[in-house]
Scaffold this motif. Structure first.
Motif, PDB file in Angstrom:
ATOM      1  N   MET A  73       0.814  -1.213   0.000  1.00 47.70           N
ATOM      2  CA  MET A  73       0.000   0.000   0.000  1.00 47.70           C
ATOM      3  C   MET A  73       0.853   1.270   0.000  1.00 47.70           C
ATOM      4  N   GLU A  74       1.985   1.254   0.671  1.00 47.49           N
ATOM      5  CA  GLU A  74       2.859   2.427   0.656  1.00 47.49           C
ATOM      6  C   GLU A  74       3.344   2.716  -0.763  1.00 47.49           C
ATOM      7  N   HIS A  75       3.729   1.684  -1.476  1.00 44.07           N
ATOM      8  CA  HIS A  75       4.183   1.854  -2.862  1.00 44.07           C
ATOM      9  C   HIS A  75       3.030   2.326  -3.744  1.00 44.07           C
ATOM     10  N   LEU A  76       1.842   1.784  -3.523  1.00 41.56           N
ATOM     11  CA  LEU A  76       0.666   2.194  -4.302  1.00 41.56           C
ATOM     12  C   LEU A  76       0.358   3.679  -4.086  1.00 41.56           C
ATOM     13  N   ARG A  77       0.427   4.134  -2.840  1.00 40.50           N
ATOM     14  CA  ARG A  77       0.168   5.557  -2.559  1.00 40.50           C
ATOM     15  C   ARG A  77       1.169   6.435  -3.301  1.00 40.50           C
ATOM     16  N   LYS A  78       2.440   6.056  -3.259  1.00 38.60           N
ATOM     17  CA  LYS A  78       3.475   6.834  -3.955  1.00 38.60           C
ATOM     18  C   LYS A  78       3.270   6.794  -5.465  1.00 38.60           C
ATOM     19  N   LEU A  79       2.921   5.631  -5.994  1.00 40.15           N
ATOM     20  CA  LEU A  79       2.691   5.482  -7.428  1.00 40.15           C
ATOM     21  C   LEU A  79       1.528   6.353  -7.893  1.00 40.15           C
ATOM     22  N   MET A  80       0.430   6.305  -7.181  1.00 45.31           N
ATOM     23  CA  MET A  80      -0.736   7.104  -7.581  1.00 45.31           C
ATOM     24  C   MET A  80      -0.435   8.595  -7.455  1.00 45.31           C
ATOM     25  N   THR A  81       0.255   8.980  -6.398  1.00 43.40           N
ATOM     26  CA  THR A  81       0.621  10.388  -6.219  1.00 43.40           C
ATOM     27  C   THR A  81       1.519  10.849  -7.354  1.00 43.40           C
ATOM     28  N   LYS A 110      -6.488   1.120 -13.720  1.00 40.55           N
ATOM     29  CA  LYS A 110      -6.267  -0.264 -14.175  1.00 40.55           C
ATOM     30  C   LYS A 110      -4.994  -0.347 -15.020  1.00 40.55           C
ATOM     31  N   LEU A 111      -4.825   0.590 -15.954  1.00 37.50           N
ATOM     32  CA  LEU A 111      -3.624   0.613 -16.794  1.00 37.50           C
ATOM     33  C   LEU A 111      -2.369   0.868 -15.958  1.00 37.50           C
ATOM     34  N   LEU A 112      -2.464   1.783 -15.019  1.00 41.38           N
ATOM     35  CA  LEU A 112      -1.340   2.100 -14.150  1.00 41.38           C
ATOM     36  C   LEU A 112      -0.889   0.853 -13.376  1.00 41.38           C
ATOM     37  N   LEU A 113      -1.844   0.111 -12.827  1.00 44.65           N
ATOM     38  CA  LEU A 113      -1.516  -1.101 -12.082  1.00 44.65           C
ATOM     39  C   LEU A 113      -0.906  -2.161 -12.992  1.00 44.65           C
ATOM     40  N   TYR A 114      -1.410  -2.264 -14.193  1.00 39.44           N
ATOM     41  CA  TYR A 114      -0.867  -3.247 -15.125  1.00 39.44           C
ATOM     42  C   TYR A 114       0.574  -2.890 -15.516  1.00 39.44           C
ATOM     43  N   LYS A 115       0.790  -1.611 -15.833  1.00 36.12           N
ATOM     44  CA  LYS A 115       2.140  -1.180 -16.229  1.00 36.12           C
ATOM     45  C   LYS A 115       3.145  -1.340 -15.089  1.00 36.12           C
ATOM     46  N   GLU A 116       2.719  -1.037 -13.873  1.00 29.04           N
ATOM     47  CA  GLU A 116       3.639  -1.083 -12.729  1.00 29.04           C
ATOM     48  C   GLU A 116       3.859  -2.494 -12.196  1.00 29.04           C
ATOM     49  N   TYR A 117       2.780  -3.268 -12.094  1.00 27.30           N
ATOM     50  CA  TYR A 117       2.867  -4.566 -11.424  1.00 27.30           C
ATOM     51  C   TYR A 117       2.661  -5.764 -12.358  1.00 27.30           C
ATOM     52  N   ASP A 119      -8.890  15.827 -10.479  1.00 28.54           N
ATOM     53  CA  ASP A 119      -9.706  16.788 -11.211  1.00 28.54           C
ATOM     54  C   ASP A 119     -10.623  16.106 -12.214  1.00 28.54           C
ATOM     55  N   GLU A 120     -10.273  14.899 -12.615  1.00 33.13           N
ATOM     56  CA  GLU A 120     -11.073  14.149 -13.595  1.00 33.13           C
ATOM     57  C   GLU A 120     -12.435  13.803 -12.994  1.00 33.13           C
ATOM     58  N   ILE A 121     -13.493  13.931 -13.781  1.00 33.27           N
ATOM     59  CA  ILE A 121     -14.832  13.612 -13.283  1.00 33.27           C
ATOM     60  C   ILE A 121     -15.453  12.397 -13.973  1.00 33.27           C
ATOM     61  N   ASN A 122     -14.831  11.911 -15.032  1.00 29.06           N
ATOM     62  CA  ASN A 122     -15.344  10.740 -15.742  1.00 29.06           C
ATOM     63  C   ASN A 122     -14.881   9.488 -14.995  1.00 29.06           C
ATOM     64  N   LYS A 123     -15.809   8.854 -14.266  1.00 31.75           N
ATOM     65  CA  LYS A 123     -15.443   7.710 -13.423  1.00 31.75           C
ATOM     66  C   LYS A 123     -14.923   6.531 -14.243  1.00 31.75           C
ATOM     67  N   ALA A 124     -15.505   6.302 -15.398  1.00 32.18           N
ATOM     68  CA  ALA A 124     -15.031   5.189 -16.238  1.00 32.18           C
ATOM     69  C   ALA A 124     -13.585   5.426 -16.670  1.00 32.18           C
ATOM     70  N   LYS A 125     -13.264   6.661 -16.997  1.00 30.89           N
ATOM     71  CA  LYS A 125     -11.889   6.987 -17.408  1.00 30.89           C
ATOM     72  C   LYS A 125     -10.921   6.828 -16.236  1.00 30.89           C
ATOM     73  N   ILE A 126     -11.321   7.278 -15.070  1.00 28.41           N
ATOM     74  CA  ILE A 126     -10.459   7.157 -13.892  1.00 28.41           C
ATOM     75  C   ILE A 126     -10.175   5.677 -13.605  1.00 28.41           C
ATOM     76  N   ALA A 127     -11.231   4.859 -13.598  1.00 31.05           N
ATOM     77  CA  ALA A 127     -11.065   3.429 -13.326  1.00 31.05           C
ATOM     78  C   ALA A 127     -10.147   2.788 -14.367  1.00 31.05           C
ATOM     79  N   HIS A 128     -10.352   3.144 -15.633  1.00 29.04           N
ATOM     80  CA  HIS A 128      -9.516   2.603 -16.715  1.00 29.04           C
ATOM     81  C   HIS A 128      -8.059   3.037 -16.551  1.00 29.04           C
TER      82      HIS A 128
END
Length: 186
Positions: free
Chosen positions: A21-29, A62-69, A50-59
């Motif tokens: 979770m510590e790594h995830l917080r840093k990655l998202m930040t 998801k891509l960020l997690l795939y690229k990182e992990y 700032d993004e308001i499109n929930k589908a875009k945020i989730a996508h």
């Protein structure tokens, strides 16, 4: 700035899809999400963007997690209104947390509304005193024993609902996610 909670399916479960979770917080930040806060180790993240499109945020997550992990993680994304509705609709309990010990109340977040045929399949194969009710894209469960003794697992539900994706949280975690979102307004 909008506040969201992301719930990840099958992260840090039985030694699979391990994400610290510590790594995830840093990655998202580092990727533009603000005030990132996690809760326990099972993939619950509250953040602002700032993004308001929930589908875009989730996508994007998801891509960020795939690229990182390298994990193909299903991401469920909710805002305060979504979680409030999910909590208010629970037919089995009020907004009171469960006491310590085995948990009996669970909220299953569904990617799609299940068909009547899928619901019938779950009813047919649920051979215990566990009960459930589906309202919109949320399944509420009241288990007779503990979750470890129930057939109503994510895999079982997804299979019967024709692979509709699910993620489950106990009642206390669901309540905590709403509190974490609401605390941002204080």
């Amino acid at each position: 700035m909008p506040v969201y909670v992301a719930l990840f399916r099958a992260v840090n479960v039985s030694g699979h899809n391990i994400i610290k979770m510590e790594h995830l917080r840093k990655l998202m930040t580092a990727n533009g999400y603000k005030n990132v806060e996690t809760y326990i180790q099972s993939g619950n993240v509250v953040f602002e963007t700032d993004e308001i499109n929930k589908a875009k945020i989730a996508h994007d997550i998801k891509l960020l997690l795939y690229k990182e992990y390298g994990y193909d993680v299903v991401v469920f994304l909710y805002d305060e209104a979504d979680l409030t509705k999910a909590i208010d609709n629970n037919p089995y309990t009020d907004k009171t947390p469960e006491p310590s010990g085995p948990k009996k109340y669970f909220v299953v977040f569904l990617s799609d509304e299940p068909t009547i045929a899928g619901i019938d399949k779950v009813n047919k194969y649920n051979r215990s005193d566990d009960v459930f009710k589906i309202i919109d894209k949320v399944m509420y469960m009241k288990l007779s024993q503990s979750a470890a003794d129930s057939k109503l697992t994510n895999s079982f539900i997804e299979n019967k609902f024709n692979n509709c994706k699910t993620t489950t949280r106990n009642w206390n975690t669901t309540l905590k996610m709403l509190i974490m979102i609401q605390s941002r307004k204080a």
